[in-house]
Design a protein around this motif. Structure first.
Motif, mmCIF file in Angstrom:
data_model
loop_
_atom_site.group_PDB
_atom_site.id
_atom_site.type_symbol
_atom_site.label_atom_id
_atom_site.label_comp_id
_atom_site.label_asym_id
_atom_site.label_seq_id
_atom_site.Cartn_x
_atom_site.Cartn_y
_atom_site.Cartn_z
ATOM 1 N N LYS A 258 36.799 -35.642 34.173
ATOM 2 C CA LYS A 258 38.133 -35.859 33.590
ATOM 3 C C LYS A 258 38.098 -35.687 32.075
ATOM 4 C CE LYS A 258 41.944 -39.232 33.705
ATOM 5 N NZ LYS A 258 42.346 -40.581 34.174
ATOM 6 N N LYS A 259 36.950 -36.015 31.467
ATOM 7 C CA LYS A 259 36.769 -35.848 30.029
ATOM 8 C C LYS A 259 36.411 -34.406 29.649
ATOM 9 C CE LYS A 259 35.197 -40.584 28.976
ATOM 10 N NZ LYS A 259 35.919 -40.833 27.735
ATOM 11 N N GLN B 175 32.468 -42.393 40.737
ATOM 12 C CA GLN B 175 33.412 -42.695 39.668
ATOM 13 C C GLN B 175 32.908 -42.202 38.310
ATOM 14 O OE1 GLN B 175 32.061 -44.896 41.790
ATOM 15 N NE2 GLN B 175 33.718 -45.803 43.006
ATOM 16 N N LEU B 176 31.606 -42.328 38.065
ATOM 17 C CA LEU B 176 31.041 -41.864 36.805
ATOM 18 C C LEU B 176 31.236 -40.359 36.667
ATOM 19 C CD1 LEU B 176 29.354 -42.036 34.222
ATOM 20 C CD2 LEU B 176 27.292 -42.028 35.633
ATOM 21 N N ALA B 177 30.921 -39.626 37.720
ATOM 22 C CA ALA B 177 31.089 -38.173 37.688
ATOM 23 C C ALA B 177 32.552 -37.803 37.478
ATOM 24 C CB ALA B 177 30.567 -37.561 38.988
ATOM 25 N N GLU C 273 44.187 -43.061 40.754
ATOM 26 C CA GLU C 273 43.428 -42.422 39.691
ATOM 27 C C GLU C 273 42.241 -43.308 39.308
ATOM 28 O OE1 GLU C 273 45.396 -42.039 35.892
ATOM 29 O OE2 GLU C 273 46.811 -43.635 36.415
ATOM 30 N N ILE C 274 41.215 -42.683 38.735
ATOM 31 C CA ILE C 274 40.063 -43.394 38.230
ATOM 32 C C ILE C 274 40.335 -43.724 36.767
ATOM 33 C CG2 ILE C 274 37.589 -43.289 37.757
ATOM 34 C CD1 ILE C 274 38.227 -43.417 40.686
ATOM 35 N N LYS D 102 31.602 -28.781 27.462
ATOM 36 C CA LYS D 102 31.205 -30.183 27.556
ATOM 37 C C LYS D 102 30.263 -30.403 28.740
ATOM 38 C CE LYS D 102 35.356 -32.029 25.330
ATOM 39 N NZ LYS D 102 36.535 -32.901 25.477
ATOM 40 N N ILE D 103 29.300 -31.324 28.532
ATOM 41 C CA ILE D 103 28.377 -31.692 29.611
ATOM 42 C C ILE D 103 28.428 -33.215 29.794
ATOM 43 C CG2 ILE D 103 26.928 -29.687 29.144
ATOM 44 C CD1 ILE D 103 25.220 -32.838 28.468
ATOM 45 N N GLY D 104 28.327 -33.652 31.039
ATOM 46 C CA GLY D 104 28.356 -35.075 31.355
ATOM 47 C C GLY D 104 26.961 -35.589 31.611
#
Length: 275
Positions: free
Chosen positions: A168-169, A161-163, A271-272, A148-150
């Motif tokens: 986390k995904k 937070q985005l990172a 947690e985020i 997976k890539i973000g």
């Protein structure tokens, strides 16, 4: 597949859409000749970085000559291409949107820039993307054969937070096509990419346009790749250039075993959360 050869295409963007598409095509072809299997273009690679040009150059996704060209190249060469970003028009709104094409030339993910670049640095840079652009509201993690890539774009890199949510995904590489300027670039570009890689123990990649001194907006360039230890493994300078970097995703597991930051997080205390 745990090894990826990523091509950083730091192209000179000018005020001519067809010439920009031609330049991107040339760099993609060169990247393929160097055996790259994941090719990355800069933010606004078909368009000068300017609010008036965002309006002039905006394209609808289903009738975009820019995206059609990139799709054909991805299919022809059977490579992944992260098409930096373009001004995407939908109804009356314009977004700063990044597209990921797979080896079949199909769009498998898109990211609309979530955080708009509205800044006023005294003695430095003034820019307000929100005068023209609409922010995106979705987190985007894409499944590839490399894992997976973000996805993020430029100013998005300033928001940890985005990172964190993308990691986390399951993201193992974070991509931020960007166009920092001559004020923010020297101060923060490398620092931010090293920080996001180090915080999350992943690879972090940023690809920018080359510096065009004739343009109204001066891109800092310095396209960059950082490993999970926070080390810069590749960084360009100001000029137009293509560089490839080989990454081994097994490094992520090694670093996380040595310093188990993600495992040691106090999720019982904080947690985020993605809304």
């Amino acid at each position: 597949m745990n090894t990826v050869k990523i091509a950083l295409c730091q192209m000179d963007v000018i005020d001519n859409k067809q010439e920009n598409i031609s330049k991107a095509t040339s760099m993609i072809n060169e990247a393929v000749s160097l055996d790259s299997n994941f090719i990355v273009l800069p933010e606004m690679f078909n368009c000068p970085y300017s609010n008036d040009k965002f309006i002039e150059y905006a394209e609808e996704e289903n009738s975009s000559p820019t995206l059609e060209s990139i799709s054909k190249l991805a299919k022809k060469h059977q490579v992944y291409i992260l098409a930096g970003s373009i001004p995407e028009k939908e109804d009356t709104r314009i977004y700063n949107t990044s597209y990921l094409f797979d080896r079949k030339g199909e769009i498998i993910a898109k990211h609309r820039k979530m955080h708009l670049f509205d800044v006023d640095v005294e003695g430095g840079i003034y820019f307000k993307e929100s005068d023209t652009l609409t922010p995106g509201n979705e987190f985007n993690v894409a499944q590839t054969e490399f894992g997976k890539i973000g996805m993020g774009i430029c100013y998005d890199v300033r928001f940890p937070q985005l990172a964190q949510i993308n990691v986390k995904k399951g993201a193992r590489i974070l991509f931020y096509p960007g166009a920092f300027n001559m004020t923010t670039g020297p101060a923060h570009w490398e620092l931010l990419f090293r920080s996001r890689a180090l915080d999350n123990q992943v690879f972090c990649i940023g690809v920018a346009p080359a510096l065009n001194e004739d343009a109204s907006y001066h891109s800092y360039g310095h396209s960059i790749a950082v490993n999970p230890w926070g080390e810069v493994i590749c960084q360009l300078d100001y000029k137009e250039e293509l560089k490839t970097v080989d990454i081994n995703l097994d490094e992520i597991k090694k670093v996380r075993n040595e310093i188990p930051v993600l495992k040691n997080k106090r999720n019982d205390l904080y947690e985020i959360i993605e809304k």
